[in-house]
Design a protein around this motif. Structure first.
Motif, short mmCIF file in Angstrom:
data_model
loop_
_atom_site.label_atom_id
_atom_site.label_comp_id
_atom_site.label_asym_id
_atom_site.label_seq_id
_atom_site.Cartn_x
_atom_site.Cartn_y
_atom_site.Cartn_z
N ILE A 209 -2.45 2.93 -3.38
CA ILE A 209 -1.04 2.55 -3.35
C ILE A 209 -0.79 1.45 -4.36
O ILE A 209 -1.52 0.45 -4.40
CB ILE A 209 -0.64 2.07 -1.94
CG1 ILE A 209 -0.93 3.17 -0.90
CG2 ILE A 209 0.82 1.67 -1.89
CD1 ILE A 209 -0.75 2.72 0.53
N ARG B 267 0.72 -1.78 -5.59
CA ARG B 267 1.12 -2.95 -4.80
C ARG B 267 2.54 -3.40 -5.12
O ARG B 267 3.19 -4.06 -4.29
CB ARG B 267 0.14 -4.10 -5.04
CG ARG B 267 -1.28 -3.76 -4.69
CD ARG B 267 -2.23 -4.92 -4.90
NE ARG B 267 -2.00 -5.98 -3.95
CZ ARG B 267 -2.89 -6.94 -3.68
NH1 ARG B 267 -4.07 -6.94 -4.30
NH2 ARG B 267 -2.62 -7.89 -2.81
N ASN C 195 4.85 0.24 -4.15
CA ASN C 195 4.46 0.86 -2.88
C ASN C 195 4.40 2.39 -2.98
O ASN C 195 4.41 3.09 -1.97
CB ASN C 195 5.41 0.47 -1.74
CG ASN C 195 4.74 0.51 -0.38
OD1 ASN C 195 3.56 0.18 -0.25
ND2 ASN C 195 5.47 0.94 0.63
N THR D 128 2.51 6.02 -3.92
CA THR D 128 1.15 6.56 -3.92
C THR D 128 0.73 6.86 -5.35
O THR D 128 1.35 7.66 -6.03
CB THR D 128 1.08 7.84 -3.07
OG1 THR D 128 1.45 7.54 -1.73
CG2 THR D 128 -0.33 8.40 -3.08
#
Length: 478
Positions: free
Chosen positions: A418, A420, A423, A425
């Motif tokens: 993920i 950061r 957020n 994928t």
């Protein structure tokens, strides 16, 4: 509808019980662009009489509007629901459809064929037990066919059903079909695909999809639907040991504390001993709680709540296990296969979040060993992974966790990466094995704790010689 029976009129409860007890097959359709994946699914639903009249009328109207089949009804529109998909005649996003027959329930994931949507295909395949790979009889095995077959093998799908489609466009010639079967068998052998079956079909005309074709008398095998109903799934799970990732701590009142989740592998009974990882604490199962009452046994796939005999600190992301020789590995570093899904390339050392079985831990890809050429199988050295590329990587997390190899258990052997900041994928990975022989995060943390504990105890003894609690462990809750 084909799965309905006289029980609906005579005994609805008996029918519902019969329907509930059917096993479920999840399968994916994949292949190159315009091989007819969406049309095949539409044909399955249409010929099985699983389309309502209003749906069929809407599809007829849209077929005339988009005119992708020269005036005939375009059954692909049943699953190509996006406006862009209907305008271009392609699949972009993964479409899921449910249907059932007298023998089995099915969930289909219709995946895109374009290379730029390979990440969508990997997502759809991650929960499937079988892959239906379509091959255009005019073109044979294509680059994207190899790519999808590689991902199918990588994700541990053990059953592949090859549908040689558009046989009507090659005059139903057996030699064309035989040549494709030979070509794909060699590919399957190289990819170590365990079970491969072949069916010649015409999705547009309905030959060998649900009903046997009268235009291919040389083929005496099962139809596509018969093959889907007959495939044996009992041997799909490779791990017999109990695995239970905790998804939620259920605490409705002071008298109840349970741990909710879905059994990932194995089975459990009240009274069985379990170990909590990564802490290593042990206890026994007091009860298996469900909305329908306590169970004497729970097995893989069941959503349950476990209560234990001892009060143990267990949180979301911990894993309750039984194992013995099949115990999971606990480490902060591992090797994995990684499908990169982000427009921004993966650069070793960049910080990401790694989510595995409900637990989210910061970490990074320390090194990319190589990326795999899905066409040749060659391992190519590289410094970055770009969108849709698949690589073998070394991962290091900021804390240890419990996991299995993906080949043994999908749930405890797979993870997502993920970003950061957004957020989103960024990648999906399959763990190969733990990586030892280097200073581990857990070992480093233990060393720092030991040093702190020694210094604290020395200070207490020096400044408070008459204090009874002269050890830091005396201050910790028991």
């Amino acid at each position: 509808m084909s799965h309905q029976s006289e029980l609906i009129a005579d005994d609805i409860l008996a029918y519902l019980e019969q329907h509930e007890n059917k096993d479920l097959l999840r399968f994916i359709t994949c292949g190159s662009v315009d091989d007819g994946k969406s049309t095949l699914i539409g044909r399955l639903l249409h010929d099985s009489k699983l389309i309502f009249d209003d749906q069929l009328a809407a599809i007829r109207r849209d077929s005339q509007k988009f005119n992708t089949t020269d005036g005939d009804i375009d059954l692909a529109l049943l699953v190509d629901g996006l406006q862009a998909e209907r305008e271009q005649g392609i699949t972009i996003d993964v479409a899921y459809r449910y249907f059932s027959t007298d023998k089995r329930k099915f969930i289909i994931a219709d995946c895109p064929g374009h290379e730029q949507y390979t990440r969508n295909m990997a997502t759809g395949a991650s929960t499937c037990d079988l892959a239906v790979i379509l091959i255009d009889a005019r073109r044979g095995v294509q680059t994207q066919t190899r790519r999808h077959s590689f991902i199918v093998s990588l994700l541990g799908i053990r059953h592949v059903l090859v549908a040689v489609n558009k046989m009507d466009l090659v005059d139903f010639q057996q030699d064309v079909y035989d040549a494709i079967c030979e070509q794909y068998t060699e590919l399957g052998r190289r990819l170590d695909i365990e079970s491969i079956a072949f069916v010649p079909v015409s999705a547009l005309r309905g030959d060998n999809v649900v009903k046997p074709s009268t235009r291919m008398p040389w083929y005496e095998g099962e139809t596509l639907m018969q093959s889907l109903e007959a495939v044996e799934l009992s041997a799909t799970a490779r791990l017999d040991a109990f695995r239970f990732p905790v998804q939620y701590v259920n605490r409705p009142n002071l008298d109840f504390r349970g741990f909710a989740g879905t059994v990932a592998a194995g089975r459990i009974r009240p009274g069985d001993a379990v170990t909590v990882l990564p802490s290593g604490k042990k206890s026994r199962v007091r009860a298996i709680v469900t909305a329908d009452g306590d169970l004497p046994l729970a097995h893989a796939g069941q959503a349950i709540t476990l209560t234990l005999e001892d009060e143990i600190d267990i949180s979301r992301g911990d894993v309750l296990v039984q194992g013995g020789a099949a115990a999971p590995q606990v480490a902060a570093a591992f090797d994995a296969k990684l499908v990169w899904m982000d427009e921004t390339a993966l650069i070793p050392g960049r910080e990401y979040l790694f989510k595995l079985a409900g637990r989210v831990i910061p970490g990074r890809v320390e090194k990319i060993d190589y990326r795999s050429d899905v066409n040749s199988g060659e391992e190519i050295a590289c410094d970055v992974l770009r969108l849709n590329e698949i690589g073998h990587v070394q991962v290091r997390l900021d804390a240890p966790l419990a996991f299995d190899a993906y080949s043994a258990c999908r749930v405890t052997g797979s993870f997502i990466v993920i970003d950061r900041m957004s957020n989103a994928t960024a990648g999906a990975g399959m763990i190969v094995s733990a990586r030892y022989g280097e200073p581990d995060v857990a070992e480093d943390g233990a060393a720092r704790w030991l040093a702190f504990e020694t210094e604290f105890n020395a200070l207490v003894r020096k400044h408070f010689p008459h204090w009874e609690a002269r050890d830091i462990r005396d201050l910790l809750p028991r």
